[in-house]
Design a protein around this motif. Structure first.
Motif, PDB file in Angstrom:
ATOM      1  N   TRP A 149       0.840  -1.222   0.000  1.00 18.21           N
ATOM      2  CA  TRP A 149       0.000   0.000   0.000  1.00 18.21           C
ATOM      3  C   TRP A 149       0.866   1.260   0.000  1.00 18.21           C
ATOM      4  N   SER A 150       1.964   1.204   0.733  1.00 16.94           N
ATOM      5  CA  SER A 150       2.869   2.366   0.753  1.00 16.94           C
ATOM      6  C   SER A 150       3.511   2.568  -0.615  1.00 16.94           C
ATOM      7  N   ALA A 151       3.906   1.478  -1.256  1.00 16.32           N
ATOM      8  CA  ALA A 151       4.560   1.580  -2.571  1.00 16.32           C
ATOM      9  C   ALA A 151       3.594   2.143  -3.612  1.00 16.32           C
ATOM     10  N   PHE A 183       6.531   9.515  -6.995  1.00 15.56           N
ATOM     11  CA  PHE A 183       7.904   9.065  -6.765  1.00 15.56           C
ATOM     12  C   PHE A 183       8.254   7.875  -7.663  1.00 15.56           C
ATOM     13  N   GLU A 184       9.503   7.806  -8.099  1.00 12.97           N
ATOM     14  CA  GLU A 184      10.038   6.561  -8.652  1.00 12.97           C
ATOM     15  C   GLU A 184      10.070   5.593  -7.479  1.00 12.97           C
ATOM     16  N   THR A 185       9.545   4.408  -7.643  1.00 10.43           N
ATOM     17  CA  THR A 185       9.327   3.544  -6.480  1.00 10.43           C
ATOM     18  C   THR A 185       9.874   2.142  -6.712  1.00 10.43           C
ATOM     19  N   TYR A 186      10.671   1.690  -5.770  1.00 10.63           N
ATOM     20  CA  TYR A 186      11.310   0.379  -5.837  1.00 10.63           C
ATOM     21  C   TYR A 186      10.962  -0.399  -4.578  1.00 10.63           C
ATOM     22  N   VAL A 187      10.512  -1.649  -4.733  1.00  9.99           N
ATOM     23  CA  VAL A 187      10.350  -2.523  -3.569  1.00  9.99           C
ATOM     24  C   VAL A 187      11.473  -3.551  -3.608  1.00  9.99           C
ATOM     25  N   ASP A 219      -0.655  -5.834  -8.311  1.00 12.54           N
ATOM     26  CA  ASP A 219      -1.119  -4.447  -8.159  1.00 12.54           C
ATOM     27  C   ASP A 219       0.057  -3.465  -8.195  1.00 12.54           C
ATOM     28  N   MET A 220       1.156  -3.855  -7.535  1.00 11.30           N
ATOM     29  CA  MET A 220       2.328  -2.975  -7.522  1.00 11.30           C
ATOM     30  C   MET A 220       2.897  -2.817  -8.933  1.00 11.30           C
ATOM     31  N   VAL A 236       5.455   0.137  -9.934  1.00 10.13           N
ATOM     32  CA  VAL A 236       6.474  -0.095  -8.896  1.00 10.13           C
ATOM     33  C   VAL A 236       7.515  -1.071  -9.452  1.00 10.13           C
ATOM     34  N   LYS A 237       8.772  -0.784  -9.219  1.00  7.84           N
ATOM     35  CA  LYS A 237       9.832  -1.688  -9.688  1.00  7.84           C
ATOM     36  C   LYS A 237      10.204  -2.680  -8.589  1.00  7.84           C
TER      37      LYS A 237
END
Ligand code: VGL
Ligand code: ZN
Length: 237
Positions: free
Chosen positions: A187-189, A197-201, A221-222, A227-228
């Protein structure tokens, strides 16, 4: 036009890449001043012996401690519920943990009591070693609203202020680690993407709860949100 030599050397590089062990090619992301590591909910309740223990949750701690050393910007989050919180099964008569109910803001999974404000269960793991973390953000502290996300509460509109904080500090890239992959991390990602934001998990720096297929759904979903999905060995100083 590409010359014969360039084409041949290009093919050579590709052949080499195909042969190389992945680890040797992986270290390609270098966090900079515009990058922040978000360490999600590494709290006693989610660790072995905790009331909502995530399987193998303790394994993220050494990975996160190592990663944190290459980030000058680190934010920690803390799930921080009232007693009798709306997300607790015990608050709803006849309900058991992992059942769901419909609330005004949508579907809510019901959990065992966890992360009650000021209790030992809500404390950050004593094995986390990130003294340079600049901010601890608490979430889910209103009795009638849950907040998996570090950015926006479950009502979909109340902000925690985190996006504004990160933007005020010129952060553009957000890297996530912690617990649990399929709830608070996911959910945060997704909200980090929504905030631009560019987003990486970092997959091996997270562990999931995986209730009824929630882990696979969270990754789908990510990915759909842009999300990367990366591994900790892709990050280096
Ligand atoms: C979380 C369930 C309930 C999490 C928090 O940190 O992923 N999961 N509260
Ligand atoms: Zn919670």
């Amino acid at each position: 036009m590409l010359g014969r030599r360039q084409i041949l050397s290009g093919l050579g590089t590709m052949a080499l890449a195909a042969m190389m062990p992945r680890a040797l090619w992986a270290a390609s992301i270098k966090p900079d001043e515009a990058s922040a590591l978000l360490v999600i909910d590494v709290q006693n309740c989610f660790l072995p012996g905790g009331s909502l223990a995530v399987k193998d949750g303790e394994q993220v701690v050494p990975v996160i401690n190592r990663l944190a050393q290459v980030f000058s910007n680190v934010v920690l989050t803390q799930d921080w519920h009232t007693g009798g919180h709306i997300s607790f099964a015990s608050t709803h008569s006849g309900k058991k943990p992992f059942e769901t109910i419909e609330l005004a803001y949508g579907k809510q999974v019901l959990w065992p009591d966890h992360c009650v404000q000021g209790t030992d269960g809500a404390a950050l793991s004593k094995d986390l070693s990130i003294p340079h973390a600049g901010l601890v953000i608490r979430k889910g502290f209103r009795k009638d609203v849950d907040s998996y996300s570090a950015f926006t509460e479950a009502d979909g509109k109340t902000t925690t202020g985190l996006a504004a904080y990160l933007k005020a500090r010129d952060i553009r890239n957000v890297f996530l680690a912690g617990l649990a992959t399929d709830f608070c991390v996911a959910w945060s990602a997704i909200d980090a993407r929504k905030a631009g934001f560019e987003t990486y998990v970092i997959e091996d720096a997270c562990r999931g709860i995986d209730a009824q297929g929630s882990l696979a759904k969270a990754w789908a979903d990510m990915t759909a949100a842009g999300v990367k999905r990366i591994q900790s060995n892709e990050i280096s100083a």
